[in-house]
Motif scaffolding. Structure first.
Motif, mmCIF file in Angstrom:
data_model
loop_
_atom_site.group_PDB
_atom_site.id
_atom_site.type_symbol
_atom_site.label_atom_id
_atom_site.label_comp_id
_atom_site.label_asym_id
_atom_site.label_seq_id
_atom_site.Cartn_x
_atom_site.Cartn_y
_atom_site.Cartn_z
ATOM 1 N N SER A 1 0.824 -1.209 0.000
ATOM 2 C CA SER A 1 0.000 0.000 0.000
ATOM 3 C C SER A 1 0.856 1.256 0.000
ATOM 4 C CB SER A 1 -0.937 -0.014 1.204
ATOM 5 O OG SER A 1 -1.702 1.176 1.256
ATOM 6 N N VAL A 2 1.904 1.264 0.826
ATOM 7 C CA VAL A 2 2.801 2.434 0.885
ATOM 8 C C VAL A 2 3.534 2.617 -0.438
ATOM 9 C CG1 VAL A 2 4.885 3.331 1.972
ATOM 10 C CG2 VAL A 2 3.063 2.364 3.381
ATOM 11 N N MET A 3 3.963 1.535 -1.057
ATOM 12 C CA MET A 3 4.671 1.637 -2.342
ATOM 13 C C MET A 3 3.762 2.212 -3.425
ATOM 14 S SD MET A 3 6.790 -1.974 -2.268
ATOM 15 C CE MET A 3 7.318 -1.789 -3.966
ATOM 16 N N VAL A 4 2.502 1.801 -3.427
ATOM 17 C CA VAL A 4 1.555 2.336 -4.415
ATOM 18 C C VAL A 4 1.345 3.833 -4.196
ATOM 19 C CG1 VAL A 4 -0.828 2.245 -5.215
ATOM 20 C CG2 VAL A 4 0.409 0.126 -4.766
ATOM 21 N N ILE A 5 1.203 4.245 -2.941
ATOM 22 C CA ILE A 5 0.993 5.674 -2.648
ATOM 23 C C ILE A 5 2.227 6.489 -3.008
ATOM 24 C CG2 ILE A 5 0.639 7.323 -0.773
ATOM 25 C CD1 ILE A 5 -1.153 5.276 0.567
ATOM 26 N N LEU A 6 3.433 5.979 -2.719
ATOM 27 C CA LEU A 6 4.658 6.701 -3.070
ATOM 28 C C LEU A 6 4.785 6.854 -4.587
ATOM 29 C CD1 LEU A 6 7.279 5.215 -0.568
ATOM 30 C CD2 LEU A 6 6.268 7.502 -0.558
ATOM 31 N N ALA A 7 4.464 5.786 -5.308
ATOM 32 C CA ALA A 7 4.505 5.876 -6.777
ATOM 33 C C ALA A 7 3.508 6.915 -7.276
ATOM 34 C CB ALA A 7 4.210 4.506 -7.387
ATOM 35 N N GLY A 8 2.328 6.972 -6.664
ATOM 36 C CA GLY A 8 1.345 7.979 -7.040
ATOM 37 C C GLY A 8 1.814 9.392 -6.740
ATOM 38 N N LEU A 9 2.509 9.602 -5.596
ATOM 39 C CA LEU A 9 3.034 10.933 -5.261
ATOM 40 C C LEU A 9 4.067 11.388 -6.269
ATOM 41 C CD1 LEU A 9 3.364 10.722 -1.378
ATOM 42 C CD2 LEU A 9 1.710 12.060 -2.690
ATOM 43 N N PHE A 10 4.952 10.491 -6.674
ATOM 44 C CA PHE A 10 5.933 10.851 -7.698
ATOM 45 C C PHE A 10 5.250 11.244 -9.007
ATOM 46 C CE2 PHE A 10 9.050 7.882 -5.408
ATOM 47 C CZ PHE A 10 9.541 8.940 -4.663
ATOM 48 N N LEU B 1 6.981 19.557 -10.802
ATOM 49 C CA LEU B 1 7.732 19.899 -9.589
ATOM 50 C C LEU B 1 8.911 18.936 -9.416
ATOM 51 C CD1 LEU B 1 4.749 20.549 -7.130
ATOM 52 C CD2 LEU B 1 6.157 22.247 -8.313
ATOM 53 N N SER B 2 9.633 18.713 -10.513
ATOM 54 C CA SER B 2 10.759 17.792 -10.465
ATOM 55 C C SER B 2 11.869 18.285 -9.543
ATOM 56 C CB SER B 2 11.317 17.567 -11.869
ATOM 57 O OG SER B 2 11.679 18.824 -12.452
ATOM 58 N N LYS B 3 12.090 19.612 -9.543
ATOM 59 C CA LYS B 3 13.106 20.165 -8.640
ATOM 60 C C LYS B 3 12.690 19.970 -7.183
ATOM 61 C CE LYS B 3 14.784 23.685 -11.863
ATOM 62 N NZ LYS B 3 14.999 25.139 -12.085
ATOM 63 N N THR B 4 11.394 20.167 -6.931
ATOM 64 C CA THR B 4 10.893 19.937 -5.570
ATOM 65 C C THR B 4 11.059 18.482 -5.175
ATOM 66 O OG1 THR B 4 9.264 21.687 -5.913
ATOM 67 C CG2 THR B 4 8.884 20.181 -4.071
ATOM 68 N N LEU B 5 10.874 17.563 -6.143
ATOM 69 C CA LEU B 5 11.037 16.146 -5.880
ATOM 70 C C LEU B 5 12.465 15.821 -5.466
ATOM 71 C CD1 LEU B 5 9.923 13.278 -5.912
ATOM 72 C CD2 LEU B 5 10.429 13.190 -8.366
ATOM 73 N N ASN B 6 13.438 16.414 -6.177
ATOM 74 C CA ASN B 6 14.844 16.194 -5.816
ATOM 75 C C ASN B 6 15.144 16.707 -4.415
ATOM 76 O OD1 ASN B 6 15.317 15.045 -8.326
ATOM 77 N ND2 ASN B 6 15.891 17.005 -9.253
ATOM 78 N N THR B 7 14.573 17.860 -4.084
ATOM 79 C CA THR B 7 14.781 18.429 -2.743
ATOM 80 C C THR B 7 14.172 17.531 -1.674
ATOM 81 O OG1 THR B 7 14.700 20.650 -3.692
ATOM 82 C CG2 THR B 7 14.425 20.459 -1.315
ATOM 83 N N ILE B 8 12.980 17.011 -1.966
ATOM 84 C CA ILE B 8 12.318 16.123 -1.010
ATOM 85 C C ILE B 8 13.131 14.850 -0.783
ATOM 86 C CG2 ILE B 8 10.292 14.660 -0.634
ATOM 87 C CD1 ILE B 8 8.635 16.798 -2.011
#
Length: 294
Positions: free
Chosen positions: A73-82, A90-97
């Motif tokens: 479940s967590v893996m599915v949600i993380l994939a959805g957030l990406f 927000l690719s730059k924000t993704l790198n910062t996160i």
């Protein structure tokens, strides 16, 4: 003074206008991102139920099944957030996160070493077959039935119906005595008879009495009778026999039944179970001094 206020007002107005324009331009992407996030949440719930359905046919313990379902479940949600961050550009924000998550993960790992050790131990205990729900175990000086194994502790119910929560790390690192690994338990009972007793008759009587009170003991050969020592006031013996149970409580119940039956058999045959006594020997010329009344 009025001139500075006008310039500040115009600057704020221009910024608000640009933000509103950017919001209007990005509105389709925001709506799409929200839809994707909702679909991801629904998919995570679906995959959780699907995982439970698949794992229900396996021999894994309930805690292990729960852990696997949560991880998926967590893996599915993380994939959805990406995916949502990519839609919103927000690719730059993704790198910062991701960079911040690495540093935060290190700090959290150092602060939660004990909790993580219990979590890892819980995963191992959920996977191994030496301990499972319903087993009667002894660990860390506690004894009882295993009623739950989660990522923090092993919960056992003692014979007095109290619950004991033992951290997984302690259970994994210390010896575990599992009474449920076999289908039977041995009952050991000690007793003693007077020195004047017929020892062969006592042996035969005890074996016959035990055999007649327990279904598993079909004949006297299944009862082990051993004289162990010449005690201070009795000749002591030990009897051993099996019962069809692995519960410590059932062993105690069987011992109680055996004690009652043996005591009754001894009473019916005038066999004495002596208690410790002390004999005083006085010299022949010893005289008692009687107290005088004044």
């Amino acid at each position: 003074m009025d001139l500075h206020i006008d310039e500040a007002w115009k600057e704020m107005t221009n910024r608000l206008t640009s933000w509103i324009d950017s919001l209007i331009v990005s509105l389709p992407n925001i709506i799409l991102a929200l839809l994707v996030f909702i679909i991801v949440i629904l998919l995570s719930k679906y995959f959780t139920k699907l995982t439970w359905k698949i794992l229900s046919k396996s021999s894994l313990q309930k805690s292990m099944k729960n852990l696997i379902a949560k991880l998926i479940s967590v893996m599915v949600i993380l994939a959805g957030l990406f995916l949502v961050l990519g839609i919103l550009d927000l690719s730059k924000t993704l790198n910062t996160i991701l960079a911040g998550a690495g540093v935060a993960g290190l700090a959290v790992g150092l602060a939660l070493q004990g909790a993580l050790a219990n979590t890892y131990s819980g995963i191992v205990l959920s996977y191994i077959k030496h301990i499972k729900f319903g087993d009667w175990i002894e660990s860390n000086d506690y004894e009882g039935e295993v009623v739950d194994i989660d990522l923090r502790a092993v919960t056992i119910k003692q014979s007095d119906n109290n619950l004991v929560y033992i951290p997984n790390k302690l259970v994994l690192e210390n010896p575990i005595r599992n009474f449920s690994t076999t289908a039977q338990s041995r009952v050991i009972l000690k007793c003693g008879v007077a020195y004047s007793s017929d020892l062969e008759f006592v042996r035969d009587l005890v074996c016959k009495t035990i055999s007649s009170h327990f279904d598993k003991v079909e004949n006297t050969k299944e009862v082990i009778f051993l004289y162990t020592e010449f005690g201070d006031s009795s000749i002591n013996f030990e009897i051993r026999f099996w019962i069809n149970s692995t519960s410590s409580l059932e062993v105690l119940k069987a011992k109680t039944v055996a004690m009652i039956a043996i005591k009754k058999a001894f009473d019916d045959n005038n066999i004495n179970i002596p208690f410790p006594i002390r004999t005083l020997d006085f010299p022949e010329n010893f005289k008692f001094n009687k107290p005088t009344n004044n």
